[in-house]
Design a protein around this motif. Structure first.
Motif, mmCIF file in Angstrom:
data_model
loop_
_atom_site.group_PDB
_atom_site.id
_atom_site.type_symbol
_atom_site.label_atom_id
_atom_site.label_comp_id
_atom_site.label_asym_id
_atom_site.label_seq_id
_atom_site.Cartn_x
_atom_site.Cartn_y
_atom_site.Cartn_z
ATOM 1 N N PHE A 31 -6.073 31.471 13.948
ATOM 2 C CA PHE A 31 -7.332 32.214 13.998
ATOM 3 C C PHE A 31 -7.150 33.591 13.355
ATOM 4 N N GLN A 32 -6.092 34.297 13.755
ATOM 5 C CA GLN A 32 -5.843 35.625 13.192
ATOM 6 C C GLN A 32 -5.547 35.548 11.699
ATOM 7 N N GLU A 33 -4.738 34.569 11.307
ATOM 8 C CA GLU A 33 -4.401 34.430 9.891
ATOM 9 C C GLU A 33 -5.640 34.111 9.056
ATOM 10 N N THR A 34 -6.560 33.348 9.632
ATOM 11 C CA THR A 34 -7.807 33.021 8.936
ATOM 12 C C THR A 34 -8.571 34.302 8.595
ATOM 13 N N PHE A 35 -8.718 35.182 9.585
ATOM 14 C CA PHE A 35 -9.477 36.400 9.340
ATOM 15 C C PHE A 35 -8.714 37.407 8.487
ATOM 16 N N VAL A 36 -7.393 37.384 8.555
ATOM 17 C CA VAL A 36 -6.609 38.248 7.657
ATOM 18 C C VAL A 36 -6.842 37.815 6.214
ATOM 19 N N LYS A 37 -6.806 36.502 5.971
ATOM 20 C CA LYS A 37 -7.054 36.000 4.606
ATOM 21 C C LYS A 37 -8.462 36.370 4.148
ATOM 22 N N ALA A 38 -9.418 36.267 5.058
ATOM 23 C CA ALA A 38 -10.794 36.620 4.704
ATOM 24 C C ALA A 38 -10.895 38.103 4.347
ATOM 25 N N ILE A 39 -10.264 38.944 5.147
ATOM 26 C CA ILE A 39 -10.292 40.389 4.900
ATOM 27 C C ILE A 39 -9.678 40.724 3.548
ATOM 28 N N VAL A 40 -8.514 40.147 3.275
ATOM 29 C CA VAL A 40 -7.819 40.416 2.007
ATOM 30 C C VAL A 40 -8.676 39.963 0.826
ATOM 31 N N THR A 41 -9.290 38.791 0.961
ATOM 32 C CA THR A 41 -10.115 38.260 -0.126
ATOM 33 C C THR A 41 -11.345 39.132 -0.367
ATOM 34 N N ILE A 42 -12.026 39.500 0.718
ATOM 35 C CA ILE A 42 -13.246 40.312 0.572
ATOM 36 C C ILE A 42 -12.903 41.700 0.050
ATOM 37 N N ARG A 43 -11.898 42.331 0.635
ATOM 38 C CA ARG A 43 -11.529 43.682 0.196
ATOM 39 C C ARG A 43 -10.980 43.684 -1.229
ATOM 40 N N GLY A 44 -10.416 42.568 -1.654
ATOM 41 C CA GLY A 44 -9.918 42.463 -3.030
ATOM 42 C C GLY A 44 -10.995 42.053 -4.016
ATOM 43 N N ASN A 45 -12.254 42.043 -3.547
ATOM 44 C CA ASN A 45 -13.407 41.652 -4.377
ATOM 45 C C ASN A 45 -13.234 40.275 -5.007
ATOM 46 N N LYS A 46 -12.620 39.346 -4.257
ATOM 47 C CA LYS A 46 -12.411 37.990 -4.764
ATOM 48 C C LYS A 46 -13.312 36.981 -4.064
ATOM 49 N N TYR A 47 -14.147 37.431 -3.146
ATOM 50 C CA TYR A 47 -15.052 36.528 -2.428
ATOM 51 C C TYR A 47 -16.226 36.186 -3.330
ATOM 52 N N SER A 48 -16.481 34.882 -3.503
ATOM 53 C CA SER A 48 -17.584 34.482 -4.376
ATOM 54 C C SER A 48 -18.406 33.336 -3.797
ATOM 55 N N GLU A 49 -18.262 33.077 -2.513
ATOM 56 C CA GLU A 49 -18.974 31.964 -1.879
ATOM 57 C C GLU A 49 -20.353 32.421 -1.402
ATOM 58 N N THR A 50 -21.215 32.802 -2.285
ATOM 59 C CA THR A 50 -22.512 33.365 -1.936
ATOM 60 C C THR A 50 -23.319 32.413 -1.067
#
Length: 196
Positions: free
Chosen positions: A53-72
């Motif tokens: 659970f924690q690793e899931t949200f860490v990955k999400a944070i890193v992806t969003i903060r790295g401007n790599k999130y594109s799942e609109t």
């Protein structure tokens, strides 16, 4: 900043990427219970589930903060897919551990006392039926167990399941079909009555 709870997921993701930390807290609050339930159901171990659970949200944070999130428009499916992939990685790392136990969990997700009626006989019959169903679901192959959980316990659509698992809708439909066929065969083979 106004009421962040009223914003859509994608608006919150954009705000979080821009540095509004509270936006991610709102996203976490929206999905933490469903996500954690799914992980616990899949791995059958509360400590492992907490790590995933924690690793899931860490990955999400890193992806969003790295401007790599594109799942609109699909944050929930995206976060569930991250968790799903981490669960698969967990089982790959176990290599050879074929038996999973529900003994490590303090509660049984499928036996919910809210489903029982006040009549003692009905309560006992329902508890036995639920135990039988849980036992049968546990005997299914991992991919079928997981899809039964997503469809019937998480109430997700086949489109959402396909997105989370990274499979086609037809594959998701097929897996549910085979899971139900396998459950019916086990019911018949074990002469189990599932009527209440």
């Amino acid at each position: 900043m106004g009421n962040l709870n009223a914003l859509k997921d994608e608006q919150l993701v954009i705000l979080y990427a821009e540095g509004v930390n509270r936006a991610f807290d709102v996203l976490l609050d929206r999905y933490k219970n469903k996500l954690f339930s799914y992980i616990v159901f899949s791995v059958k171990n509360k400590e492992v589930a907490e790590d995933i659970f924690q690793e899931t949200f860490v990955k999400a944070i890193v992806t969003i903060r790295g401007n790599k999130y594109s799942e609109t428009g699909r944050f929930y499916q995206w976060i569930m897919r991250i968790a799903h992939n981490l669960i698969i990685d967990h089982f790959r790392n176990l290599q050879g551990a074929n038996v999973l136990s529900n003994d490590d969990v303090d509660y049984d997700l499928l036996n919910n006392s809210d489903l029982c009626e006040d009549n003692v006989e009905d309560v006992l019959v329902k508890e036995q039926v639920l135990c039988d169903v849980v036992s049968l679901v546990e005997r299914l192959p991992q991919c079928q167990r997981e899809i039964i959980n997503l469809r019937y316990y998480q109430n997700l659509s086949f489109k959402e399941i396909a997105d989370i698992m990274g499979i086609s809708i037809n594959t998701a439909l097929g897996r549910v079909r085979y899971a139900v066929i396998n459950l019916r065969k086990m019911v018949a083979a074990n002469n189990i009555s599932l009527s209440v």
